[in-house]
Design a protein around this motif. Structure first.
Motif, short mmCIF file in Angstrom:
data_model
loop_
_atom_site.label_atom_id
_atom_site.label_comp_id
_atom_site.label_asym_id
_atom_site.label_seq_id
_atom_site.Cartn_x
_atom_site.Cartn_y
_atom_site.Cartn_z
N TYR A 113 10.13 6.46 -11.08
CA TYR A 113 10.78 7.42 -10.19
C TYR A 113 10.18 8.81 -10.37
O TYR A 113 9.85 9.50 -9.39
N HIS A 114 10.02 9.27 -11.61
CA HIS A 114 9.48 10.61 -11.85
C HIS A 114 8.02 10.72 -11.41
O HIS A 114 7.61 11.75 -10.86
N ALA A 115 7.24 9.67 -11.64
CA ALA A 115 5.84 9.71 -11.20
C ALA A 115 5.75 9.74 -9.68
O ALA A 115 4.91 10.46 -9.10
N LEU A 116 6.62 9.00 -9.01
CA LEU A 116 6.63 9.01 -7.54
C LEU A 116 7.12 10.36 -7.00
O LEU A 116 6.61 10.85 -5.99
N CYS A 117 8.09 10.95 -7.68
CA CYS A 117 8.55 12.28 -7.26
C CYS A 117 7.42 13.29 -7.36
O CYS A 117 7.28 14.17 -6.49
N LEU A 118 6.61 13.19 -8.41
CA LEU A 118 5.47 14.10 -8.54
C LEU A 118 4.48 13.88 -7.40
O LEU A 118 3.98 14.84 -6.80
N ALA A 119 4.18 12.62 -7.09
CA ALA A 119 3.25 12.33 -5.99
C ALA A 119 3.80 12.85 -4.67
O ALA A 119 3.06 13.40 -3.84
N ARG A 120 5.11 12.70 -4.47
CA ARG A 120 5.72 13.20 -3.24
C ARG A 120 5.62 14.73 -3.16
O ARG A 120 5.27 15.30 -2.12
N GLU A 121 5.93 15.40 -4.27
CA GLU A 121 5.88 16.87 -4.31
C GLU A 121 4.48 17.38 -4.01
O GLU A 121 4.30 18.37 -3.28
N LYS A 122 3.46 16.71 -4.56
CA LYS A 122 2.09 17.18 -4.44
C LYS A 122 1.34 16.58 -3.25
O LYS A 122 0.18 16.90 -3.03
N ASN A 123 2.02 15.71 -2.50
CA ASN A 123 1.36 15.01 -1.40
C ASN A 123 0.11 14.28 -1.90
O ASN A 123 -0.96 14.33 -1.31
N ALA A 124 0.28 13.61 -3.03
CA ALA A 124 -0.82 12.93 -3.70
C ALA A 124 -0.78 11.43 -3.43
O ALA A 124 0.28 10.86 -3.14
N ARG A 125 -1.90 10.80 -3.54
CA ARG A 125 -1.99 9.35 -3.49
C ARG A 125 -1.44 8.80 -4.81
O ARG A 125 -1.83 9.24 -5.89
N PHE A 126 -0.52 7.84 -4.73
CA PHE A 126 0.13 7.25 -5.90
C PHE A 126 -0.36 5.83 -6.08
O PHE A 126 -0.34 5.03 -5.13
N VAL A 127 -0.79 5.50 -7.30
CA VAL A 127 -1.24 4.14 -7.60
C VAL A 127 -0.46 3.61 -8.78
O VAL A 127 -0.49 4.19 -9.88
N LEU A 128 0.26 2.53 -8.56
CA LEU A 128 1.01 1.84 -9.61
C LEU A 128 0.17 0.68 -10.15
O LEU A 128 -0.31 -0.15 -9.38
N THR A 129 0.02 0.64 -11.48
CA THR A 129 -0.58 -0.56 -12.07
C THR A 129 0.55 -1.50 -12.45
O THR A 129 1.24 -1.31 -13.44
N SER A 130 0.74 -2.51 -11.61
CA SER A 130 1.71 -3.56 -11.89
C SER A 130 0.98 -4.66 -12.66
O SER A 130 -0.07 -4.43 -13.26
N THR A 131 1.52 -5.84 -12.65
CA THR A 131 1.02 -6.89 -13.53
C THR A 131 1.20 -8.27 -12.92
O THR A 131 2.08 -8.49 -12.09
N SER A 132 0.38 -9.20 -13.39
CA SER A 132 0.54 -10.59 -12.99
C SER A 132 1.85 -11.18 -13.51
O SER A 132 2.30 -12.24 -13.04
N GLU A 133 2.49 -10.49 -14.46
CA GLU A 133 3.77 -10.97 -14.97
C GLU A 133 4.86 -10.98 -13.90
O GLU A 133 5.91 -11.60 -14.09
N VAL A 134 4.65 -10.26 -12.79
CA VAL A 134 5.65 -10.33 -11.71
C VAL A 134 5.72 -11.74 -11.13
O VAL A 134 6.69 -12.08 -10.46
N TYR A 135 4.69 -12.55 -11.36
CA TYR A 135 4.70 -13.94 -10.90
C TYR A 135 5.41 -14.86 -11.89
O TYR A 135 5.64 -16.03 -11.58
N GLY A 136 5.71 -14.34 -13.10
CA GLY A 136 6.39 -15.14 -14.11
C GLY A 136 5.57 -16.34 -14.53
O GLY A 136 4.35 -16.26 -14.68
N ASN A 137 6.25 -17.48 -14.74
CA ASN A 137 5.58 -18.75 -15.02
C ASN A 137 5.36 -19.43 -13.68
O ASN A 137 6.24 -20.15 -13.19
N PRO A 138 4.22 -19.21 -13.04
CA PRO A 138 4.09 -19.50 -11.60
C PRO A 138 4.12 -20.99 -11.27
O PRO A 138 3.58 -21.83 -11.99
N LEU A 139 4.75 -21.27 -10.14
CA LEU A 139 4.77 -22.63 -9.60
C LEU A 139 3.70 -22.79 -8.53
O LEU A 139 3.47 -23.90 -8.04
#
Length: 336
Positions: A113-139
């Motif tokens: 939330y705070h990182a996104l608020c900074l990007a919004r304030e500065k009109n900056a491009r925001f890049v989140l490094t997510s993870t393959s763990e969002v797939y869990g134990n994939p089927l």
């Protein structure tokens, strides 16, 4: 309490100024180094709870680089213009997020939330490094970005898995409600120099054990698979997404799939170690198969990994073997 970071050297400011949360961590430090090498000025924000100052020691005297010890779960203000906000701050090793489950969830919640608020304030491009763990134990195998995953929300890995899933939802919501320019990269098992010996992930664990002559501890029967991406390739993928208009999510990983047992044997051979393989009980909810479908990254970003597993392992082993330890021996980033 809000942290205020004032810009340094603004009169001669390069074309781009980036904020990197978690910039003293493993992937973050390589990203900071690549950004500085390309002429960017960088504000690296890290609580140093899992990151290390020595990971960015070679950058500390560069006027384009500022290290700020601060926790992203607290509000943050950065003085001056910002062009990119890269949000990497989050414990990523099981050793760390098992030890700090609440802090891990807060990094994904308050921190995002705070990182996104900074990007919004500065009109900056925001890049989140997510993870393959969002797939869990994939089927589904391999995993593409349309797959929703198979995640246990109350299991031992839930603090990390759900932290990143929430981070993605927050990022998408800021894009929809506030028109923040966002991109989501889903990283698959990055490895390379600057990983901690006690990281707990499979590559540094095996390398440390092989170099010391200790048995290589293989979880379960070793038939579970991983797809390992050398950190320089990971950083190229993050930067390719940052410099595109794509929102993602986009898988960034190496589709070369290998069993954990085969990985152990490769590392044993490359180190010349006589270490035996020792089989131990698998962690609960440990993913059994992991392989990215990277066709979207190739089609939209023109990205694909370039470093073979054996070459990447050789570079990683050389860094771990260096006299100053695993943080030494940084291989210069090769852009393009």
């Amino acid at each position: 309490m809000s942290q205020v970071i004032e810009p340094r050297g603004e009169a001669g400011r390069p074309a781009a100024r980036s904020v990197v949360t978690g910039g003293a961590g493993f992937v973050g430090s390589h990203l900071c180094r690549a950004l500085v090498a390309s002429g960017n000025s960088v504000v690296c924000i890290d609580s140093l709870s899992t990151g290390r100052r020595e990971n960015v020691a070679d950058l500390l005297h560069d006027p384009r680089f500022t290290l700020v010890e601060a926790d992203i779960v607290e509000p943050l203000r950065v003085g001056g213009p910002v062009d990119f906000v890269f949000h990497l701050a989050c414990p990523a090793s099981p050793v760390d997020y098992f030890r700090m489950p609440v802090a891990t969830l807060r990094a994904g919640g308050h921190g995002t939330y705070h990182a996104l608020c900074l990007a919004r304030e500065k009109n900056a491009r925001f890049v989140l490094t997510s993870t393959s763990e969002v797939y869990g134990n994939p089927l589904q195998h391999p995993q593409d970005e349309d797959y929703w995953g198979n995640v246990n929300p109350v299991g031992p890995r839930a603090c990390y898995d759900e932290s990143k899933r929430f981070s993605e939802a927050m990022t998408v919501s800021f894009r929809k409600q506030y028109q923040v320019d966002t991109g989501i990269a889903r990283l698959f098992n990055s490895y390379g120099p600057a990983m901690r010996e006690d990281d707990g992930r499979v590559v540094p664990t095996f390398v440390k054990q092989a170099l010391s002559g200790a048995p290589l501890t293989v979880m379960g029967d070793g038939s579970q698979t991983r797809s390992l991406c050398y950190v320089d390739d990971t950083v190229r993928g993050i930067l390719a997404l940052a410099h595109s208009a794509e929102s993602g999510p986009v898988n960034i990983g190496n589709p070369h799939e290998i069993t954990v047992r085969e990985l152990a044997e490769h590392i044993r051979e490359l180190t010349g170690s006589a270490s035996a393989l020792s089989y131990t009980e698998a962690h609960p909810d440990d993913p059994q198969r992991r392989r990215p479908d990277i066709s979207k990254a190739g089609r939209l970003l023109g990205w694909e990994p370039r470093v073979s597993l054996l070459d990447g392992l050789k570079k990683t082993i050389a860094a771990f073997s260096a006299a100053d330890g695993p943080a030494a021996g940084h291989v210069p980033f090769a852009p393009g």
